[in-house]
Design a protein around this motif. Structure first.
Motif, PDB file in Angstrom:
ATOM      1  N   GLY A  59      39.517  26.412  74.569  1.00 36.70           N
ATOM      2  CA  GLY A  59      39.649  25.125  75.243  1.00 36.70           C
ATOM      3  C   GLY A  59      38.327  24.374  75.227  1.00 36.70           C
ATOM      4  N   SER A  95      38.054  22.736  79.702  1.00 36.72           N
ATOM      5  CA  SER A  95      37.163  23.783  80.187  1.00 36.72           C
ATOM      6  C   SER A  95      36.458  23.271  81.434  1.00 36.72           C
ATOM      7  N   ALA A 130      44.281  23.542  77.253  1.00 38.52           N
ATOM      8  CA  ALA A 130      43.187  22.670  76.837  1.00 38.52           C
ATOM      9  C   ALA A 130      42.171  22.512  77.960  1.00 38.52           C
ATOM     10  N   ASN A 169      42.585  24.146  71.926  1.00 40.23           N
ATOM     11  CA  ASN A 169      43.308  23.347  72.936  1.00 40.23           C
ATOM     12  C   ASN A 169      44.825  23.483  72.838  1.00 40.23           C
TER      13      ASN A 169
END
Length: 251
Positions: free
Chosen positions: A157, A191, A189, A185
């Motif tokens: 992600g 972070s 998806a 992702n």
């Protein structure tokens, strides 16, 4: 490097259990489905600082935005404080103000710990690197936005602001080198970045790593599989590569 481990705990203290309307058997099954099992063991690095949430995400999810208007999963009853199960059934009764404030305090304390860890890294190295450490079920849960199958073995992600392309490309190449199928992702998806720095501080770098649970455990029994140690070694190899990347960018 900071290892953020938000969903590994199964702990539901007695004083926080009462608002949950599920039977003990139903709750145990929900914990089985929703816990990022063994991520506190899989993600290890000798030089990393670990920020790990001590409670089950079924109580409060520190990976969510605290403001439901910003959190897409709130539409499914799974914002910061879950009201629904993975299958859309009722999880909790209506919380009292005191109960809600108590859960919010756990959330705030965790995010303050993460913010402090990031600030310390910025002061020491001029950059902070967050590895958002997760796992996911091989078959999509009803609550998952992405229902596509088959799922990859590793999901990376990224955040458009906080994840340099050199880091995401390193992660992708490392997955291939280690023999894992990999998607960026997908099925998850983004972070995590503390709100203090979110979209404002490019020196805070973040990347999420999600491991398909079929690789290292039996998802029905909750027990580790025969490949657990091999997967752990692979993830640690990836973390070493991330650490080397950070040292190279801050040298």
């Amino acid at each position: 490097m900071i290892l953020h481990i938000p969903h590994s705990s199964t702990s539901i203290p007695d004083e926080l259990r009462e608002p949950i309307v599920l039977s003990d058997e139903q709750l145990s099954n929900e914990v089985r489905l929703m816990t990022d099992w063994f991520t506190d063991e899989l993600y290890r690095h000798p030089d990393a600082f670990v920020v790990q949430f001590p409670l089950s995400r079924l109580l409060v999810d520190v990976e969510r935005f605290s403001d439901d208007s910003q959190e897409p999963m709130s539409r499914k009853g799974m914002g910061m404080i879950y009201q629904s199960t993975a299958h859309g059934e009722q999880l909790k009764r209506v919380l009292t103000d005191h109960e809600r404030k108590s859960l919010e305090e756990y959330y705030n304390q965790h995010h303050e710990s993460l913010r402090a860890a990031v600030e310390k890294e910025l002061q020491q190295y001029g950059q902070a690197l967050i590895i958002d450490c997760h796992s996911f079920p091989d078959k999509p849960l009803p609550c998952n936005a992405d229902q596509s199958v088959p799922r990859p073995e590793i999901c990376i992600g990224t955040d458009a602001y906080h994840t340099p392309s050199t880091l995401s490309e390193l992660a992708r190449k490392k997955c291939i080198e280690l023999g894992f199928t990999c998607s960026i992702n997908s099925p998850f998806a983004g972070s995590l970045v503390p709100m203090t720095y979110y979209q404002t501080e490019p020196r805070v770098v973040s990347i999420m790593v999600e491991i398909n649970r079929k690789l290292y455990m039996d998802e029905h029994t909750g027990k580790k599989g025969a490949a657990f140690m091999a997967v752990k070694e692979g993830i640690q190899n990836m973390l070493h590569a991330f650490s080397d990347w950070q040292k190279g960018t801050t040298a």
